[in-house]
Design an enzyme around this catalytic site. Structure first.
Site, PDB file in Angstrom:
ATOM      1  CB  CYS A   1       8.489  11.260 -31.706  1.00  0.00           C
ATOM      2  SG  CYS A   1       8.627  10.207 -33.162  1.00  0.00           S
TER       3      CYS A   1
ATOM      4  CB  CYS B   1       5.365  10.047 -33.508  1.00  0.00           C
ATOM      5  SG  CYS B   1       6.849   9.174 -33.043  1.00  0.00           S
ATOM      6  CG  ASP B   2       3.353  13.130 -32.017  1.00  0.00           C
ATOM      7  OD1 ASP B   2       2.570  12.213 -32.318  1.00  0.00           O
ATOM      8  OD2 ASP B   2       3.967  13.167 -30.944  1.00  0.00           O
TER       9      ASP B   2
END
Ligand code: NDP
Length: 315
Positions: free
Chosen positions: A137, A140-141
């Site tokens: 993701c 997200c990261d």
């Protein structure tokens, strides 16, 4: 005993539905899942380290901690939670039945929040380095890899979207795709292909993520499947974007799925084609797939379930 509502799944969608249903005095039962279709209780956030985009946590919070807050909040208002996998449902008539082995749980309404899981390459090194440079993701990261060199695996829309997102943050992005042609839509292809920070390794597969001994990603060993040539591409982050698998196994005989396998809900609603059965979170959303959007649709499902129970004289 017939309950008002059973919630199946315990990620952000299921537990938000539980919080709302419990506060509406529906006394929900949440079956949180044990290893549903490879899922774990708490959902995908349980395999995420730092969550920096969930509103309300300006300093960030780890995925497991965030899910503990969700769970504690659901329990505080009287949600009953059991840890088990629903292996069969019977939605032919009310009360609907959810089976866990020989045990059967009955309710007038059911909220399906079983989520989805990222598809992985299946390499041991990929597994060992998850959260240590390997991610599924970018939203997200990606932020953790600012001004670094990263690789993305996949040739679909998700891979292009991830590559473009990462190109806004990272020094370089290399897309590794197993064929010569992308599967992504033309517009996404064009945007990625002409981006100065994105380059492509065609006909290539990742054989190994390096470096397990160091406990961090330092690169990937890539094989060109046309020439057989093996090379190492240095990078500090590896984003796997080869699709997701919605956890719909036990519902397929009852509910409609779209061409990608996600549960179909009515427009602007979490209602499925069966009255009193609702679906929320990643099991019905392949577009946004964020904790906050899953929580949002979980809230919708609980409100819709409550209104439906009331309208049908079931409360
Ligand atoms: P897709 O199934 O479309 O693409 C998966 C990609 O991963 C393919 O290129 C496939 O290769 C590759 N792949 C699959 N398995 C492996 C493997 N084991 N090793 C290496 N490569 C592999 O999934 P997406 O998640 O990209 O998209 C899902 C759906 O969501 C699509 O319909 C897409 O259009 C949609 N979507 C739309 C977006 C948008 O419009 N902005 C954004 C994101 C998704 P191959 O091509 O060889 O099969």
């Amino acid at each position: 005993m017939t309950r008002n509502v059973i919630i199946i799944g315990s990620g952000p969608a299921g537990l938000t539905a539980a919080i709302y249903a419990a506060r509406a005095n529906l006394k929900p039962l949440c079956i949180e899942g044990h290893m549903m279709d490879g899922m774990i209780p708490g959902g995908q956030l349980m395999i995420t380290t730092e969550v920096e985009n969930y509103p309300g946590f300006p300093e960030g919070i780890t995925g497991p901690e965030l899910m503990k807050h969700f769970r504690d909040q659901a329990l505080r208002f009287g949600t009953e939670i059991i840890t088990a996998d629903v292996d069969r449902v019977d939605l032919s008539a009310r009360p609907y039945k959810c089976y866990v082995g020989e045990d059967v749980y009955e309710a007038n309404a059911v909220i399906v929040a079983t989520g989805a899981s990222a598809r992985w390459l299946g390499l041991e090194s990929e597994k060992l380095l998850q959260n240590r440079g390997v991610s599924a993701c970018a939203t997200c990261d990606g932020y953790f890899f600012r001004e670094q060199d990263v690789c993305v695996v996949g040739g679909g829309d998700t891979a292009m979207e991830e590559a473009l997102y990462l190109a806004g943050l990272c020094r370089s992005v290399t897309v590794i795709h197993r064929r010569k042609e992308l599967r992504a839509s033309k517009i996404m292809q064009e945007r990625a292909l002409k981006h100065p920070k994105i380059s492509f390794l065609w006909d290539s597969v990742v054989e190994e993520v390096l470096d397990v001994a160091k406990g961090e990603v330092t690169g990937v060993r890539v094989k060109n499947i046309e020439t057989g040539e093996v090379s190492v591409k240095e990078c500090t982050g590896l984003f796997i974007a080869i699709g997701h698998i919605p956890s719909t196994k036990v519902f397929r005989d009852w509910l409609d799925t779209d061409e990608l396998g996600y549960l179909v809900t009515k427009p602007d609603s979490t209602a499925t084609k069966i009255d009193g059965v609702f679906a929320c979170g990643d099991v019905q959303d392949h577009v946004f797939r964020q904790a906050v959007t899953a929580a949002g649709t979980g809230c919708m499902a609980a409100i819709e379930a409550e209104r439906w129970l009331a309208a049908n004289g079931l409360l």
